[in-house]
Write a protein that holds these residues in place. Structure first.
Motif, PDB file in Angstrom:
ATOM      1  N   MET A 101      43.563  32.527  32.819  1.00 10.30           N
ATOM      2  CA  MET A 101      44.313  33.776  32.843  1.00 10.30           C
ATOM      3  C   MET A 101      43.444  34.933  33.333  1.00 10.30           C
ATOM      4  O   MET A 101      43.905  35.808  34.069  1.00 10.30           O
ATOM      5  N   THR A 102      42.174  34.940  32.919  1.00 10.31           N
ATOM      6  CA  THR A 102      41.265  36.002  33.364  1.00 10.31           C
ATOM      7  C   THR A 102      41.058  35.955  34.866  1.00 10.31           C
ATOM      8  O   THR A 102      41.106  36.986  35.556  1.00 10.31           O
ATOM      9  N   SER A 103      40.881  34.761  35.413  1.00  3.99           N
ATOM     10  CA  SER A 103      40.673  34.634  36.863  1.00  3.99           C
ATOM     11  C   SER A 103      41.942  34.987  37.632  1.00  3.99           C
ATOM     12  O   SER A 103      41.880  35.577  38.719  1.00  3.99           O
ATOM     13  N   ARG A 151      40.018  34.778  44.936  1.00  2.00           N
ATOM     14  CA  ARG A 151      40.865  33.629  45.226  1.00  2.00           C
ATOM     15  C   ARG A 151      40.084  32.322  45.025  1.00  2.00           C
ATOM     16  O   ARG A 151      40.587  31.361  44.441  1.00  2.00           O
ATOM     17  N   GLN A 152      38.853  32.311  45.500  1.00  2.00           N
ATOM     18  CA  GLN A 152      38.025  31.115  45.339  1.00  2.00           C
ATOM     19  C   GLN A 152      37.734  30.824  43.865  1.00  2.00           C
ATOM     20  O   GLN A 152      37.780  29.679  43.419  1.00  2.00           O
ATOM     21  N   THR A 201      35.146  46.405  50.845  1.00  2.00           N
ATOM     22  CA  THR A 201      34.739  45.780  49.579  1.00  2.00           C
ATOM     23  C   THR A 201      35.914  45.071  48.926  1.00  2.00           C
ATOM     24  O   THR A 201      35.780  43.940  48.430  1.00  2.00           O
ATOM     25  N   ALA A 202      37.074  45.726  48.941  1.00  2.00           N
ATOM     26  CA  ALA A 202      38.261  45.125  48.323  1.00  2.00           C
ATOM     27  C   ALA A 202      38.674  43.858  49.061  1.00  2.00           C
ATOM     28  O   ALA A 202      39.096  42.873  48.440  1.00  2.00           O
ATOM     29  N   GLY A 203      38.560  43.855  50.394  1.00  2.00           N
ATOM     30  CA  GLY A 203      38.898  42.660  51.165  1.00  2.00           C
ATOM     31  C   GLY A 203      37.995  41.490  50.807  1.00  2.00           C
ATOM     32  O   GLY A 203      38.465  40.350  50.665  1.00  2.00           O
ATOM     33  N   ALA A 204      36.695  41.772  50.641  1.00  2.00           N
ATOM     34  CA  ALA A 204      35.756  40.710  50.254  1.00  2.00           C
ATOM     35  C   ALA A 204      36.049  40.219  48.835  1.00  2.00           C
ATOM     36  O   ALA A 204      35.974  39.019  48.550  1.00  2.00           O
ATOM     37  N   ASN A 205      36.414  41.147  47.958  1.00  2.00           N
ATOM     38  CA  ASN A 205      36.709  40.772  46.578  1.00  2.00           C
ATOM     39  C   ASN A 205      37.944  39.881  46.480  1.00  2.00           C
ATOM     40  O   ASN A 205      38.035  39.018  45.592  1.00  2.00           O
ATOM     41  N   VAL A 206      38.918  40.093  47.371  1.00  2.00           N
ATOM     42  CA  VAL A 206      40.117  39.254  47.367  1.00  2.00           C
ATOM     43  C   VAL A 206      39.734  37.800  47.630  1.00  2.00           C
ATOM     44  O   VAL A 206      40.189  36.880  46.939  1.00  2.00           O
TER      45      VAL A 206
END
Length: 449
Positions: free
Chosen positions: A411-413, A390-391, A381-386
């Motif tokens: 800044m939030t992104s 990023r996108q 899940t963390a890998g997909a969230n990265v």
């Protein structure tokens, strides 16, 4: 994705598969650990860690204890020397033909030298020592094996922790680079009057906080390096650097979750089985205590006697003796019976320890496997969230540059991206640690020299 390629490589190495490589290397106690991989660290630790060395010394001490106990089967040869000065010699009254006279016995000075050899033929203690020797050797070896397994696990986890921190600093450096650019851009926009001062100030705050995070991570990694040096028994003053194998594939992280625990694979369980064997021998010893002790002896004596000390050793009156001894303990106040019952109860207690250890191993396995599965899901899940973060950041950055999005959105992104990257690292470290825990629970981490 980039993060996967840069981080996974050092996590994919399974310490268990490295053990055979590590043990095949030559002694490294003088080697400097520069740019070393995990197999190098494990090999070095198994040669130089004080705890491992102590276990090996314990093996040698145990071997000496065994030989000392078994030495009773050999003849025991002793030499003694005595000298006596009879200050008052014994006097005996002698009556003959109605006349009484006093007869003095012995000599004023006597001396003797004795050489004696004793040999035991039947002895309960020696029988027990002979039968227990192999189990004591086995116990010492199992203790050393347990120490080495714990060393492999602790060194591997510390190694992963250091490399995770290294990647964490890289992420913070990337974040600082972005924030410095954002600070520069917001300052330029403020100077041209395109935005108010708050965007520039927010960029300053974010950059300061990120630099503080970097400082904290850099200080903590010093401790982690020191801890890893301690674990492997490395001189804290020598240079030390790590490397990882980039060839390992990502699928090496995965393990077969259908494996079940095998109690005999666990050294802790085998140690208890050895203790049970030793306790059983102790019970047998208490039965053998009803047998007689049979021994033999032979001696030779050099005897000297003379009323004048200066002439004491002028003439020798030798003697020699050979004999057998049988000692049969008939009644000792029920002591032997009580010791026998006590040893039988201790055997029963070890049986319960084995049952309890089985339950603990099963619980440990279930906990380790459940943690591994949860961490595996978190890692995916963390890998997909990265990638998603990023996108999102790249899209919002473009929109901010075109004036569509506010600086707060940027800044939030950016914070979301950094959080996702750090969460990925933490989940990855947790996954590797839990994999080691599963392998330890299964008893598949073996150490064979």
């Amino acid at each position: 994705m980039k993060l996967h390629k840069s981080i996974l490589t050092f996590l994919l190495i399974l310490p268990v598969t490295w053990c055979s490589v590590a043990f095949g290397q030559t002694e490294q106690n003088t080697k400097e650990l520069k740019n070393v991989t995990l197999p190098d660290l494990i090999a070095y630790a198994l040669l130089n860690k004080p705890g491992v060395k102590q276990s090996l010394i314990d093996e040698e001490i145990g071997e000496r204890d065994i030989k000392s106990a078994l030495s009773g089967w050999f003849p025991q040869i002793n030499g003694t020397a005595t000298y006596n000065n009879n200050l008052k010699q014994q006097v005996q009254q002698l009556t003959m033909n109605g006349e009484t006279s006093l007869l003095t016995f012995g000599s004023k000075n006597t001396s003797a030298f004795t050489l004696q050899a004793d040999q035991k033929f039947l002895d309960a203690g020696l029988i027990q020592a002979s039968k227990a020797a192999k189990y004591y050797r086995q116990q010492y070896l199992q203790n050393t094996e347990n120490t080495k397994i714990n060393t492999v696990v602790s060194v591997s986890k510390a190694y992963f922790d250091v490399l995770t921190s290294i990647e964490q600093i890289k992420i913070i450096n990337e974040n600082n680079a972005r924030l410095e650019k954002q600070l520069k851009d917001s300052k330029a926009q403020y100077d041209f009057g395109l935005v108010d001062k708050t965007d520039y100030q927010r960029a300053q705050i974010s950059l300061s906080n990120s630099r503080a995070d970097k400082k904290r991570a850099e200080e903590l990694i010093k401790y982690k390096y020191a801890y890893l040096k301690e674990l492997v028994g490395y001189n804290s003053e020598k240079e030390f650097s790590l490397n990882f194998d980039a060839v390992k594939m990502e699928n090496q992280i995965l393990i077969d979750t259908n494996q079940r625990e095998t109690y005999e694979n666990r050294v802790e369980y085998r140690l208890l089985q050895t203790q049970k064997q030793l306790q059983h021998l102790n019970t047998s010893y208490n039965k053998w205590a009803f047998l007689p002790n049979i021994s033999g002896f032979i001696n030779y004596n050099w005897n000297y006697l003379n009323n004048n000390f200066s002439n004491l050793y002028d003439k020798n009156y030798p003697s020699s003796l050979f004999g057998l001894s049988l000692k049969l303990p008939i009644f000792q106040g029920t002591k032997r019976i009580q010791e026998l019952r006590k040893s039988q109860l201790q055997e029963q207690r070890i049986d319960l320890d084995l049952v309890n250890t089985k339950n603990q191993i099963k619980t440990q396995y279930e906990q380790a496997m459940a943690t591994y599965k949860a961490n595996l899901n978190d890692w995916k899940t963390a890998g997909a969230n990265v990638e998603i973060s990023r996108q999102v950041y790249q899209t919002i950055k473009l929109q901010y540059d075109e004036g569509i999005k506010a600086y707060l959105d940027l800044m939030t992104s950016e914070t979301d991206l950094r959080t996702a990257q750090l969460n990925y690292l933490n989940s990855l470290y947790s996954l590797l640690s839990s994999r080691l825990d599963v392998e330890q629970a299964l008893g598949t981490i073996t150490v064979n020299q």
